[in-house]
Design a protein around this motif. Sequence first.
Motif, PDB file in Angstrom:
ATOM      1  N   MET A  73      28.431  24.238  13.720  1.00 15.06           N
ATOM      2  CA  MET A  73      28.160  25.668  13.748  1.00 15.06           C
ATOM      3  C   MET A  73      27.404  26.008  15.030  1.00 15.06           C
ATOM      4  SD  MET A  73      26.108  27.920  10.942  1.00 15.06           S
ATOM      5  CE  MET A  73      24.428  27.903  11.459  1.00 15.06           C
ATOM      6  N   ASP A  74      27.924  26.921  15.810  1.00 11.12           N
ATOM      7  CA  ASP A  74      27.243  27.354  17.027  1.00 11.12           C
ATOM      8  C   ASP A  74      26.274  28.475  16.695  1.00 11.12           C
ATOM      9  OD1 ASP A  74      28.532  25.567  18.627  1.00 11.12           O
ATOM     10  OD2 ASP A  74      30.149  26.939  19.143  1.00 11.12           O
ATOM     11  N   MET A  75      25.117  28.415  17.337  1.00  9.79           N
ATOM     12  CA  MET A  75      24.107  29.448  17.155  1.00  9.79           C
ATOM     13  C   MET A  75      24.034  30.277  18.418  1.00  9.79           C
ATOM     14  SD  MET A  75      20.961  27.460  15.475  1.00  9.79           S
ATOM     15  CE  MET A  75      20.955  26.988  13.788  1.00  9.79           C
ATOM     16  N   LEU A  76      23.762  31.529  18.274  1.00  4.79           N
ATOM     17  CA  LEU A  76      23.575  32.411  19.413  1.00  4.79           C
ATOM     18  C   LEU A  76      22.088  32.631  19.618  1.00  4.79           C
ATOM     19  CD1 LEU A  76      26.288  35.071  18.577  1.00  4.79           C
ATOM     20  CD2 LEU A  76      26.454  33.202  20.212  1.00  4.79           C
ATOM     21  N   ILE A  77      21.694  32.772  20.861  1.00 10.75           N
ATOM     22  CA  ILE A  77      20.301  33.116  21.110  1.00 10.75           C
ATOM     23  C   ILE A  77      20.192  34.632  21.148  1.00 10.75           C
ATOM     24  CG2 ILE A  77      19.714  30.960  22.239  1.00 10.75           C
ATOM     25  CD1 ILE A  77      19.987  32.331  24.903  1.00 10.75           C
ATOM     26  N   ASP A  78      19.034  35.139  20.721  1.00 10.99           N
ATOM     27  CA  ASP A  78      18.843  36.588  20.693  1.00 10.99           C
ATOM     28  C   ASP A  78      17.689  36.979  21.619  1.00 10.99           C
ATOM     29  OD1 ASP A  78      16.451  36.129  19.311  1.00 10.99           O
ATOM     30  OD2 ASP A  78      17.209  36.842  17.404  1.00 10.99           O
ATOM     31  N   ILE A  79      17.343  38.236  21.610  1.00  9.95           N
ATOM     32  CA  ILE A  79      16.364  38.770  22.547  1.00  9.95           C
ATOM     33  C   ILE A  79      14.993  38.107  22.391  1.00  9.95           C
ATOM     34  CG2 ILE A  79      15.675  40.754  21.134  1.00  9.95           C
ATOM     35  CD1 ILE A  79      16.127  40.794  24.938  1.00  9.95           C
ATOM     36  N   LYS A  80      14.564  37.810  21.168  1.00  7.80           N
ATOM     37  CA  LYS A  80      13.251  37.164  20.984  1.00  7.80           C
ATOM     38  C   LYS A  80      13.283  35.730  21.501  1.00  7.80           C
ATOM     39  CE  LYS A  80      11.314  40.286  17.807  1.00  7.80           C
ATOM     40  NZ  LYS A  80      10.005  40.692  17.521  1.00  7.80           N
ATOM     41  N   ASP A  81      14.403  35.038  21.338  1.00  3.20           N
ATOM     42  CA  ASP A  81      14.555  33.704  21.925  1.00  3.20           C
ATOM     43  C   ASP A  81      14.414  33.798  23.450  1.00  3.20           C
ATOM     44  OD1 ASP A  81      15.169  32.694  19.363  1.00  3.20           O
ATOM     45  OD2 ASP A  81      17.322  32.854  19.716  1.00  3.20           O
ATOM     46  N   ILE A  82      15.062  34.772  24.024  1.00  5.00           N
ATOM     47  CA  ILE A  82      15.028  34.961  25.471  1.00  5.00           C
ATOM     48  C   ILE A  82      13.615  35.311  25.937  1.00  5.00           C
ATOM     49  CG2 ILE A  82      15.847  36.435  27.372  1.00  5.00           C
ATOM     50  CD1 ILE A  82      18.555  36.519  25.797  1.00  5.00           C
ATOM     51  N   GLU A  83      12.900  36.126  25.159  1.00  4.65           N
ATOM     52  CA  GLU A  83      11.523  36.473  25.522  1.00  4.65           C
ATOM     53  C   GLU A  83      10.634  35.230  25.530  1.00  4.65           C
ATOM     54  OE1 GLU A  83       9.966  39.791  23.273  1.00  4.65           O
ATOM     55  OE2 GLU A  83      11.820  40.895  23.549  1.00  4.65           O
TER      56      GLU A  83
END
Length: 66
Positions: A1-11
Amino acid sequence: MDMLIDIKDIEILKFYLHENFVSIEKLEKDINVTERAIRTRLENLNYAFLKSNLDMELKIEKNKVM
């Protein structure tokens, strides 16, 4: 299963890249997440690094993301 990174991950990643480490307390305050959420987001980022063949791992040591 691939996970996507979101804005809080990027922060979290931006704080780390700017300072080479960031305190859990600062992340909790500045991006409004709990320590448990930070740990989960680090796992998510580390998985993304692994899948992208990047030799990088973020971890928590002495209440800092390193």
